[in-house]
Design a protein around this motif. Sequence first.
Motif, PDB file in Angstrom:
ATOM      1  N   ASP A  46      41.412 -11.236 103.871  1.00  0.00           N
ATOM      2  CA  ASP A  46      40.278 -11.627 104.706  1.00  0.00           C
ATOM      3  C   ASP A  46      40.627 -12.602 105.820  1.00  0.00           C
ATOM      4  OD1 ASP A  46      38.569 -10.044 103.254  1.00  0.00           O
ATOM      5  OD2 ASP A  46      37.888 -11.666 101.957  1.00  0.00           O
ATOM      6  N   ILE A  47      41.704 -13.409 105.657  1.00  0.00           N
ATOM      7  CA  ILE A  47      41.909 -14.474 106.643  1.00  0.00           C
ATOM      8  C   ILE A  47      43.173 -14.365 107.489  1.00  0.00           C
ATOM      9  CG2 ILE A  47      40.551 -16.162 105.341  1.00  0.00           C
ATOM     10  CD1 ILE A  47      43.186 -17.464 104.487  1.00  0.00           C
ATOM     11  N   CYS A  48      44.204 -13.670 107.021  1.00  0.00           N
ATOM     12  CA  CYS A  48      45.444 -13.666 107.801  1.00  0.00           C
ATOM     13  C   CYS A  48      46.389 -12.567 107.350  1.00  0.00           C
ATOM     14  CB  CYS A  48      46.142 -15.011 107.687  1.00  0.00           C
ATOM     15  SG  CYS A  48      46.821 -15.299 106.048  1.00  0.00           S
ATOM     16  N   ARG A  49      47.468 -12.453 108.080  1.00  0.00           N
ATOM     17  CA  ARG A  49      48.559 -11.553 107.714  1.00  0.00           C
ATOM     18  C   ARG A  49      49.861 -12.321 107.831  1.00  0.00           C
ATOM     19  NH1 ARG A  49      47.717  -5.793 107.209  1.00  0.00           N
ATOM     20  NH2 ARG A  49      45.500  -5.519 107.479  1.00  0.00           N
ATOM     21  N   PRO A  50      50.376 -12.844 106.705  1.00  0.00           N
ATOM     22  CA  PRO A  50      51.646 -13.576 106.771  1.00  0.00           C
ATOM     23  C   PRO A  50      52.767 -12.693 107.306  1.00  0.00           C
ATOM     24  CG  PRO A  50      50.559 -13.901 104.664  1.00  0.00           C
ATOM     25  CD  PRO A  50      49.811 -12.820 105.369  1.00  0.00           C
ATOM     26  N   GLY A  51      53.785 -13.324 107.905  1.00  0.00           N
ATOM     27  CA  GLY A  51      54.919 -12.584 108.436  1.00  0.00           C
ATOM     28  C   GLY A  51      55.596 -11.754 107.363  1.00  0.00           C
ATOM     29  N   ILE A  52      55.755 -12.323 106.189  1.00  0.00           N
ATOM     30  CA  ILE A  52      56.326 -11.624 105.032  1.00  0.00           C
ATOM     31  C   ILE A  52      55.482 -12.007 103.824  1.00  0.00           C
ATOM     32  CG2 ILE A  52      58.307 -11.435 103.477  1.00  0.00           C
ATOM     33  CD1 ILE A  52      60.099 -12.066 105.854  1.00  0.00           C
ATOM     34  N   THR A  53      55.133 -11.028 103.034  1.00  0.00           N
ATOM     35  CA  THR A  53      54.374 -11.289 101.811  1.00  0.00           C
ATOM     36  C   THR A  53      55.149 -10.731 100.636  1.00  0.00           C
ATOM     37  OG1 THR A  53      52.288 -11.112 103.013  1.00  0.00           O
ATOM     38  CG2 THR A  53      52.187 -10.915 100.623  1.00  0.00           C
ATOM     39  N   ILE A  54      55.380 -11.574  99.654  1.00  0.00           N
ATOM     40  CA  ILE A  54      56.034 -11.155  98.415  1.00  0.00           C
ATOM     41  C   ILE A  54      55.060 -11.478  97.299  1.00  0.00           C
ATOM     42  CG2 ILE A  54      57.994 -11.489  96.867  1.00  0.00           C
ATOM     43  CD1 ILE A  54      59.517 -12.599  99.358  1.00  0.00           C
ATOM     44  N   TRP A  55      54.509 -10.432  96.695  1.00  0.00           N
ATOM     45  CA  TRP A  55      53.630 -10.669  95.562  1.00  0.00           C
ATOM     46  C   TRP A  55      53.765  -9.539  94.572  1.00  0.00           C
ATOM     47  CZ3 TRP A  55      48.786 -10.976  99.039  1.00  0.00           C
ATOM     48  CH2 TRP A  55      48.342  -9.722  99.413  1.00  0.00           C
ATOM     49  N   ASN A  56      53.416  -9.851  93.362  1.00  0.00           N
ATOM     50  CA  ASN A  56      53.536  -8.886  92.299  1.00  0.00           C
ATOM     51  C   ASN A  56      52.683  -9.368  91.140  1.00  0.00           C
ATOM     52  OD1 ASN A  56      54.347  -6.672  90.878  1.00  0.00           O
ATOM     53  ND2 ASN A  56      56.459  -7.298  90.638  1.00  0.00           N
ATOM     54  N   SER A  57      52.396  -8.458  90.258  1.00  0.00           N
ATOM     55  CA  SER A  57      51.696  -8.814  89.029  1.00  0.00           C
ATOM     56  C   SER A  57      52.655  -8.662  87.873  1.00  0.00           C
ATOM     57  CB  SER A  57      50.499  -7.901  88.813  1.00  0.00           C
ATOM     58  OG  SER A  57      49.572  -8.074  89.838  1.00  0.00           O
ATOM     59  N   LEU A  58      52.497  -9.489  86.888  1.00  0.00           N
ATOM     60  CA  LEU A  58      53.298  -9.333  85.685  1.00  0.00           C
ATOM     61  C   LEU A  58      52.729  -8.179  84.892  1.00  0.00           C
ATOM     62  CD1 LEU A  58      53.732 -13.007  84.543  1.00  0.00           C
ATOM     63  CD2 LEU A  58      55.374 -11.585  85.729  1.00  0.00           C
ATOM     64  N   THR A  59      53.592  -7.381  84.334  1.00  0.00           N
ATOM     65  CA  THR A  59      53.124  -6.296  83.486  1.00  0.00           C
ATOM     66  C   THR A  59      53.303  -6.718  82.042  1.00  0.00           C
ATOM     67  OG1 THR A  59      55.300  -5.272  83.571  1.00  0.00           O
ATOM     68  CG2 THR A  59      53.668  -4.482  85.144  1.00  0.00           C
ATOM     69  N   PRO A  60      52.337  -6.394  81.233  1.00  0.00           N
ATOM     70  CA  PRO A  60      52.478  -6.780  79.820  1.00  0.00           C
ATOM     71  C   PRO A  60      53.633  -6.021  79.182  1.00  0.00           C
ATOM     72  CG  PRO A  60      50.538  -5.411  80.141  1.00  0.00           C
ATOM     73  CD  PRO A  60      51.121  -5.667  81.496  1.00  0.00           C
ATOM     74  N   ASN A  61      54.203  -6.631  78.155  1.00  0.00           N
ATOM     75  CA  ASN A  61      55.277  -5.955  77.434  1.00  0.00           C
ATOM     76  C   ASN A  61      54.728  -4.684  76.802  1.00  0.00           C
ATOM     77  OD1 ASN A  61      57.107  -7.972  78.002  1.00  0.00           O
ATOM     78  ND2 ASN A  61      56.578  -9.125  76.164  1.00  0.00           N
ATOM     79  N   PRO A  62      55.459  -3.578  76.942  1.00  0.00           N
ATOM     80  CA  PRO A  62      54.957  -2.345  76.318  1.00  0.00           C
ATOM     81  C   PRO A  62      54.941  -2.470  74.809  1.00  0.00           C
ATOM     82  CG  PRO A  62      57.171  -2.044  77.210  1.00  0.00           C
ATOM     83  CD  PRO A  62      56.730  -3.417  77.601  1.00  0.00           C
ATOM     84  N   ARG A  63      54.015  -1.772  74.218  1.00  0.00           N
ATOM     85  CA  ARG A  63      53.938  -1.790  72.758  1.00  0.00           C
ATOM     86  C   ARG A  63      55.084  -0.981  72.167  1.00  0.00           C
ATOM     87  NH1 ARG A  63      47.600  -0.510  71.953  1.00  0.00           N
ATOM     88  NH2 ARG A  63      46.861  -2.623  72.314  1.00  0.00           N
ATOM     89  N   PRO A  64      55.645  -1.469  71.070  1.00  0.00           N
ATOM     90  CA  PRO A  64      56.694  -0.675  70.432  1.00  0.00           C
ATOM     91  C   PRO A  64      56.099   0.600  69.843  1.00  0.00           C
ATOM     92  CG  PRO A  64      56.213  -2.667  69.164  1.00  0.00           C
ATOM     93  CD  PRO A  64      55.390  -2.723  70.407  1.00  0.00           C
ATOM     94  N   PRO A  65      56.874   1.681  69.830  1.00  0.00           N
ATOM     95  CA  PRO A  65      56.337   2.932  69.247  1.00  0.00           C
ATOM     96  C   PRO A  65      56.076   2.758  67.753  1.00  0.00           C
ATOM     97  CG  PRO A  65      58.663   3.166  69.813  1.00  0.00           C
ATOM     98  CD  PRO A  65      58.229   1.813  70.272  1.00  0.00           C
ATOM     99  N   ARG A  66      55.104   3.496  67.261  1.00  0.00           N
ATOM    100  CA  ARG A  66      54.765   3.437  65.829  1.00  0.00           C
ATOM    101  C   ARG A  66      55.523   4.461  65.059  1.00  0.00           C
ATOM    102  NH1 ARG A  66      48.368   2.304  65.353  1.00  0.00           N
ATOM    103  NH2 ARG A  66      48.482   0.222  66.165  1.00  0.00           N
TER     104      ARG A  66
END
Length: 130
Positions: free
Chosen positions: A110-130
């Motif tokens: 909504d307010i700006c466009r930085p010259g470079i943007t580095i963002w990410n979301s953490l992904t939860p650890n996958p569940r081990p197979p049953r």
Amino acid sequence: MQVQDLLASVKIPRAVTQVIGLGLGPLVVKSRVFERCVLQHALTSILRQKSSISSSVYVHDPVYTQQHRNILHSAGLTVLEDQQGLLELDEYNILFTISPNIPIKDIVADICRPGITIWNSLTPNPRPPR
């Protein structure tokens, strides 16, 4: 790809003058060190070095306590107050944020466009197979 390889492959425009880290999380809570958050803060300094920026690295997170501010200051990072980090953003900044606890993507869109943007979301650890 390792972070170092990725940074080595990125050409950072000379117009970039600041690195701003937002929502990088607490470094320490009740004597427990959060390694992920420490590494995220350290990466802001690496981005500064990689881009040959002479100004300070700026960081902001609403969870910072005085202890965080002291640690960050001793590491050469400048802590911005309240929403100053968002107000500082412009096309001359590198914005760095990983899984923030505030809606940075929405605000930045909504307010700006930085010259470079580095963002990410953490992904939860996958569940081990049953």
